[in-house]
Every structure is written in structure tokens, then in C-alpha cells.
Scaffold this active site. Structure first.
Site, short mmCIF file in Angstrom:
data_model
loop_
_atom_site.label_atom_id
_atom_site.label_comp_id
_atom_site.label_asym_id
_atom_site.label_seq_id
_atom_site.Cartn_x
_atom_site.Cartn_y
_atom_site.Cartn_z
N ASN A 23 0.80 -1.22 0.00
CA ASN A 23 0.00 0.00 0.00
C ASN A 23 0.83 1.27 0.00
OD1 ASN A 23 -2.21 -1.59 -0.15
ND2 ASN A 23 -2.85 -1.31 1.98
N ARG A 96 -8.92 -1.96 -7.14
CA ARG A 96 -9.52 -0.63 -6.98
C ARG A 96 -8.46 0.44 -6.81
NH1 ARG A 96 -10.51 1.23 -3.29
NH2 ARG A 96 -12.17 2.60 -3.92
N CYS A 120 -16.05 -3.93 -3.77
CA CYS A 120 -15.30 -5.19 -3.61
C CYS A 120 -15.92 -5.90 -2.41
CB CYS A 120 -13.82 -4.89 -3.38
SG CYS A 120 -13.49 -4.20 -1.78
N ARG A 125 -16.70 1.01 -1.49
CA ARG A 125 -15.42 1.64 -1.86
C ARG A 125 -15.61 2.81 -2.83
NH1 ARG A 125 -11.48 -2.12 -0.69
NH2 ARG A 125 -10.10 -0.35 -0.44
N PRO A 126 -16.45 3.78 -2.49
CA PRO A 126 -16.66 4.92 -3.39
C PRO A 126 -15.40 5.77 -3.51
CG PRO A 126 -17.62 5.37 -1.25
CD PRO A 126 -17.17 3.94 -1.22
N ILE A 127 -15.31 6.58 -4.56
CA ILE A 127 -14.18 7.52 -4.69
C ILE A 127 -14.71 8.95 -4.86
CG2 ILE A 127 -12.49 5.85 -5.58
CD1 ILE A 127 -13.05 6.95 -8.40
N ASP A 128 -15.87 9.22 -4.27
CA ASP A 128 -16.48 10.56 -4.39
C ASP A 128 -15.57 11.66 -3.83
OD1 ASP A 128 -17.19 9.08 -1.96
OD2 ASP A 128 -18.17 10.94 -1.37
N LEU A 129 -14.78 11.34 -2.81
CA LEU A 129 -13.92 12.38 -2.22
C LEU A 129 -12.72 12.68 -3.13
CD1 LEU A 129 -14.05 11.23 1.51
CD2 LEU A 129 -15.47 12.94 0.36
N ASP A 308 -7.06 -3.22 8.60
CA ASP A 308 -6.42 -4.31 7.86
C ASP A 308 -5.87 -5.39 8.77
OD1 ASP A 308 -5.00 -2.25 5.19
OD2 ASP A 308 -7.03 -2.90 5.64
N ILE A 330 -14.45 1.16 9.82
CA ILE A 330 -13.99 1.75 8.55
C ILE A 330 -14.79 1.23 7.36
CG2 ILE A 330 -11.99 2.09 7.04
CD1 ILE A 330 -11.64 3.42 9.78
N ARG A 400 -2.46 -11.50 -3.65
CA ARG A 400 -2.52 -10.07 -4.04
C ARG A 400 -1.63 -9.22 -3.13
NH1 ARG A 400 -8.22 -7.46 -5.06
NH2 ARG A 400 -6.70 -5.76 -5.21
C1 EPZ Z 1 -6.70 1.99 1.75
O1 EPZ Z 1 -7.91 1.81 1.03
C2 EPZ Z 1 -5.97 0.66 1.72
N1 EPZ Z 1 -5.65 0.32 0.33
C3 EPZ Z 1 -6.85 -0.42 2.34
O2 EPZ Z 1 -6.10 -1.63 2.37
C4 EPZ Z 1 -7.17 -0.02 3.78
O3 EPZ Z 1 -8.03 -0.97 4.35
C5 EPZ Z 1 -7.84 1.37 3.78
O4 EPZ Z 1 -7.00 2.32 3.12
C6 EPZ Z 1 -8.10 1.87 5.20
O5 EPZ Z 1 -6.89 1.93 5.91
C7 EPZ Z 1 -4.62 0.93 -0.28
O6 EPZ Z 1 -3.93 1.77 0.30
C8 EPZ Z 1 -4.33 0.51 -1.69
P1 EPZ Z 1 -10.16 4.71 2.42
P2 EPZ Z 1 -8.79 3.09 0.61
O7 EPZ Z 1 -10.35 5.60 1.26
O8 EPZ Z 1 -7.91 4.28 0.46
C9 EPZ Z 1 -14.76 5.76 2.58
C10 EPZ Z 1 -5.72 -3.91 2.10
O9 EPZ Z 1 -6.19 -4.83 2.74
N2 EPZ Z 1 -14.50 6.59 1.39
O10 EPZ Z 1 -9.23 5.14 3.51
O11 EPZ Z 1 -9.63 2.69 -0.52
C11 EPZ Z 1 -14.56 4.27 2.31
O12 EPZ Z 1 -15.74 3.70 1.77
C12 EPZ Z 1 -6.60 -2.76 1.64
O13 EPZ Z 1 -4.50 -3.78 1.82
C13 EPZ Z 1 -15.54 7.36 0.87
O14 EPZ Z 1 -16.65 7.37 1.38
O15 EPZ Z 1 -9.67 3.28 1.90
C14 EPZ Z 1 -14.23 3.73 3.68
O16 EPZ Z 1 -15.43 3.52 4.40
C15 EPZ Z 1 -8.06 -3.07 1.87
N3 EPZ Z 1 -15.30 8.12 -0.23
C16 EPZ Z 1 -13.47 4.87 4.34
O17 EPZ Z 1 -13.76 6.04 3.57
C17 EPZ Z 1 -14.07 8.17 -0.84
O18 EPZ Z 1 -13.90 8.90 -1.84
C18 EPZ Z 1 -11.96 4.68 4.33
O19 EPZ Z 1 -11.59 4.32 3.01
C19 EPZ Z 1 -13.02 7.38 -0.30
C20 EPZ Z 1 -13.26 6.61 0.82
#
Ligand code: EPZ
Length: 426
Positions: A23, A96, A120, A125-129, A308, A330, A400
Site C-alpha cells: 500500500n 480498486r 469489492c 469503496r466509493p471515490i467521491d472524495l 487491515d 472503517i 494479491r
Molecule cells: C486503503 O484503502 C488501503 N488500500 C486499504 O487496504 C485499507 O483498508 C484502507 O485504506 C483503510 O486503511 C490501499 O492503500 C491501496 P479509504 P482506501 O479511502 O484508500 C470511505 C488492504 O487490505 N470513502 O481510507 O480505498 C470508504 O468507503 C486494503 O491492503 C468514501 O466514502 O480506503 C471507507 O469507508 C483493503 N469516499 C473509508 O472512507 C471516498 O472517496 C476509508 O476508506 C473514499 C473513501
């Protein structure tokens, strides 16, 4: 599809080496898009997601060398020409984290076409932010047949307060801001070590960044970035997984080549469970301290207990005397391992975001199904103490994010093999 066969009962003894952090490597590889010069990354883990990222960058026109020679796990990436700034669905759907190319592509080329990642196993896993942040920086982003089309003449610095703490959201916008016009101020940022690792690479490339690793990050945009060489951090989640493996098997395991300061929440929780922990400069030694004691966890953003590590900790909690509660704050669906653990004899009930584990329950071997990366790790840990031979299906989930997982565990006494191997072969 590969399977693992694991015979339980062996305490893990000896030294196990931690690889580079998946990561960290994923955003750092995406950062190479920001310059036409060569970026060299060392300590890259040999895991499938890295291969996916290589394919993604190559498909856009980048030159990517990926070598796992004895000397170094290293990649050379050169994005001199990005002839096709498109992250295609057939690649994005398998990983993703491909959304991490969105910010760098817009910042470097002014145009990006990235397939929407979709959900997934662990959540929507939205990316709206990511999208709203890039729009605040001047990008025009539309949705077209499952793809995000993004355009910007030149991004402009912006003041953004994240509605939620997002790791890759922070990373995506941080990369975009390095080439934006003017200053960006980001608040409510993720503080994960992977963000700090990415920022260290970006600064080595000539970016002007302050505050990475804190909730507030300030970036002064520059016109160009240059190449750099950077060594990826050790993988704190792989290290944590091995610490739990040592604890659950009642062994004496030295987890080497790790960064103990990234493991604070897990180490203090393991000590609360009665596990003996010795912390060195780049290793953590875990030993049995007798019967495991129940302790509760609630997953939080860093430096809190990492989501994680939630599934792996739950496997440990099945072997602890007493009742433990595990609350997942989370992700909305990160209890896929629970049903499989119950099939192995665990006593777990779920109410909303909280699982209650009543231990200690002896675990029995069973045929179990892996569903996502960390749930799979949890099932391996349970199998290491189950009575008999457990068969784990769909271990591609593990491949992975864990490098040579079964070889590393076998090297410290675990009886684990991929289907078709000879038992106990070193
Ligand atoms: C990263 O995912 C990691 N992946 C994940 O690791 C990890 O579980 C996660 O951070 C939390 O620590 C990578 O770094 C590649 P987030 P990420 O955006 O960035 C919500 C593994 O096992 N959210 O911090 O995708 C989201 O739905 C993986 O190695 C929005 O609502 O996670 C979640 O509830 C799994 N809108 C929360 O925020 C957005 O635009 C945290 O997600 C983005 C996120």
C-alpha cells in the site's frame, strides 16, 4: 484455483522477514506518472497487485521494468510518453487502487479516463472524495459508460477539508497538488505511514510538501518534477499478521525488517492479551506469555487499530480466555471471515458493526473459502492452530498482498503448502 493445505499444531519459531508495503508501493508507482524522468523504487513486494499496477502503467504508455533478483526487489518506471492516459476497466476491476492514477494523470497530461472501480468484498469503496477534491482543483469530471472522464488545463491549488479520512483520497490529491498552480491546503488527511512514504518520494522528485503524516498537509505546486530513487517502507500489515501468527501458535517469532513504530496499536493490544513483546530497531519479537486473555478492539484510522488487522486479530481472539468484542468502523462489510471461523468451531456473533467472540474454543480443520485479502490471512492463522488439516480455497486473494506467504511461514515451522506440494518440504 490454488489452495493451501495447513496442518495445525506447530508453534512458529525463528525469524521471518517482512517485505515492502504493497500500500506504499502502489501510490509510489503511480507517482512516476508525474514526471517524464525515470523513477526507481526499491523494496517492492512480489505480489499480484504490483503486477497489476505494472500492466496498468504499461497500458498507458509507460516503460516499466520490474525485477525481483536476489539483490533487490526493484522497479524502474519511465513515463516519458503517456500515449494512452486510460485506466481500462479490465485492469481496474481487479484492483480498486487503480484510482490512484486519476490525480497524477490529470496533473501531468490534463486528461484522464479511468474506469470506475466498483465495489469489492469489503464494501462499496466509493471515490467521491477523490472526485470532489479534483473538481475543487479545477478539473471537469464527467461519468461516461462506467468511466470517469477528467480534464483540466492546469489544476489550481485549493483548500480542501476531507469529509471522511481517506488514505488513497489523500494520496491521489496530494499527487495532483504537486503540479497544480499555487498552494493547496488539505485538512482531515489520512495519517497512515503509506501517505508519509509517498510524500517522501514526491519530495525527492522535487515536490514542496509540508505536514505529511499529520491531518494537515500543505503543498506548493511546481512546474515540473524530476526522477528519483526511493526505498519503500516495510509492510506494517504483513508484519502485524506475522506477530499474530507467533502469538496464536504460542511460538517465539522474530519479525525482522519491519518498522516497529508503525505497529504501536497492535503491539499494545497484543500485550493486553498477555503476549510477550520485545521491540528492537527494525524487529519485533513475539513470545507466548501463557494463556491468551480476551481484549476488545475498535478499528480506527492510523494511529488507531488498523482495519487491515481486524480479521487477523479476530482469529487470535477465538483462542483467548473470555469475551472479546471487535468493532469495524472503517468498512461496512469486513466480517466475511466470521462465517468461515465459525465453521472451524469459533463462537462468534455479530450485531451491526460489532462481532462478539467467546473463547477459548478449540478450532477444527475444515474446508474453507477465502473471500478477500485479510480475511484469507485470518483463516490461515486459524488453520495454524486447528486440529488436523485445513484446506483453504481461492488463495489468489492472499497472493494479491502477501509475498511468498506459505514459504515464509514454512520457514518458521508452519506445516503449510500449496495443493500439490510435498508436505514439510523446506
Ligand atoms: C486503503 O484503502 C488501503 N488500500 C486499504 O487496504 C485499507 O483498508 C484502507 O485504506 C483503510 O486503511 C490501499 O492503500 C491501496 P479509504 P482506501 O479511502 O484508500 C470511505 C488492504 O487490505 N470513502 O481510507 O480505498 C470508504 O468507503 C486494503 O491492503 C468514501 O466514502 O480506503 C471507507 O469507508 C483493503 N469516499 C473509508 O472512507 C471516498 O472517496 C476509508 O476508506 C473514499 C473513501
Amino acid at each position: 484455483m490454488d489452495k493451501f493445505v495447513v496442518r495445525g499444531g506447530n508453534p512458529l519459531l525463528g525469524t521471518i522477514k517482512v517485505s515492502g508495503a504493497k500500500n506504499s508501493a502502489l501510490p509510489c508507482m503511480a507517482a512516476a506518472i508525474l514526471t517524464e524522468e525515470e523513477v526507481i523504487l526499491e523494496n517492492i513486494p512480489q505480489v499480484h497487485d504490483i503486477e497489476t499496477e505494472r500492466r496498468l502503467l504499461t497500458s498507458m504508455g509507460a516503460e516499466v521494468e520490474l525485477g525481483y533478483g536476489r539483490a533487490q526487489h526493484r522497479t524502474h518506471i519511465k513515463c516519458a510518453i503517456l500515449s494512452d492516459p486510460v485506466a481500462k476497466y479490465e485492469i481496474v476491476k481487479t484492483m480498486r487502487a487503480s484510482s490512484l492514477v486519476l490525480g497524477p494523470l490529470i496533473a501531468r497530461t490534463g486528461i484522464a479516463r479511468v474506469a470506475m472501480p466498483g465495489g469489492c468484498a469489503i464494501g462499496g469503496r466509493p471515490i467521491d472524495l477523490h472526485i470532489s477534491g479534483l473538481e475543487a482543483m479545477g478539473a471537469t469530471i464527467t461519468q461516461d459508460h462506467g468511466y470517469l472522464e477528467a480534464r483540466a488545463d492546469r489544476l489550481k491549488g485549493a483548500h480542501i477539508v476531507f469529509d471522511k479520512i481517506t488514505v488513497t483520497g489523500t494520496e491521489d490529491l496530494l499527487m495532483a497538488a504537486t503540479l497544480a498552480e499555487g498552494e493547496s491546503l488539505f485538512e482531515n488527511c489520512a495519517r497512515e505511514p503509506e501517505v508519509t512514504d509517498l510524500a517522501a518520494l514526491l519530495v525527492a522528485m522535487g515536490a514542496k510538501i509540508e505536514g505529511a503524516g499529520t491531518a494537515t498537509i500543505r503543498v506548493q505546486g511546481v512546474a515540473k518534477l524530476h526522477g528519483a530513487r526511493h526505498r519503500i517502507n516495510p509492510d506494517r500489515i504483513e508484519a502485524g499478521t506475522f506477530l499474530v501468527a507467533g502469538a496464536i501458535t504460542g511460538g517465539d517469532l522474530n519479525v525482522d525488517c519491519c518498522e516497529p513504530k508503525h505497529l504501536g496499536a497492535l503491539i499494545s493490544k497484543l500485550e493486553q492479551c498477555g503476549v510477550k513483546i520485545d521491540v528492537g530497531a527494525d524487529y519485533v519479537r513475539v513470545r507466548s506469555g501463557g494463556e491468551l486473555k480476551a481484549a476488545d478492539i475498535t478499528t480506527e484510522e492510523y494511529p488507531g487499530f488498523p482495519t487491515d488487522m481486524q480479521a487477523q486479530y479476530m482469529a487470535l481472539a477465538t483462542q483467548a480466555e473470555g469475551t472479546s468484542s471487535v468493532t469495524e468502523n472503517i468498512f461496512e462489510n469486513r466480517f466475511m471471515h466470521v462465517q468461515e471461523l465459525i465453521r472451524m468451531g469459533a463462537n462468534i456473533t455479530i450485531s451491526g458493526r460489532t462481532a462478539t467472540i467467546r473463547g477459548k474454543t478449540p478450532l477444527q480443520s475444515a474446508a474453507v473459502m477465502c473471500s478477500d485479502l485479510r480475511a484469507s490471512a485470518s483463516l490461515v492463522l486459524a488453520a495454524l492452530v486447528a486440529d488436523g488439516e485445513t484446506i483453504l480455497d481461492r488463495v489468489y486473494h492472499l497472493d494479491r498482498g502477501y509475498e511468498h506467504f506459505e514459504e515464509k511461514l514454512r520457514g518458521v515451522g508452519a506445516q503449510i503448502r500449496r495443493m500439490g506440494d510435498v508436505f514439510g518440504k523446506k
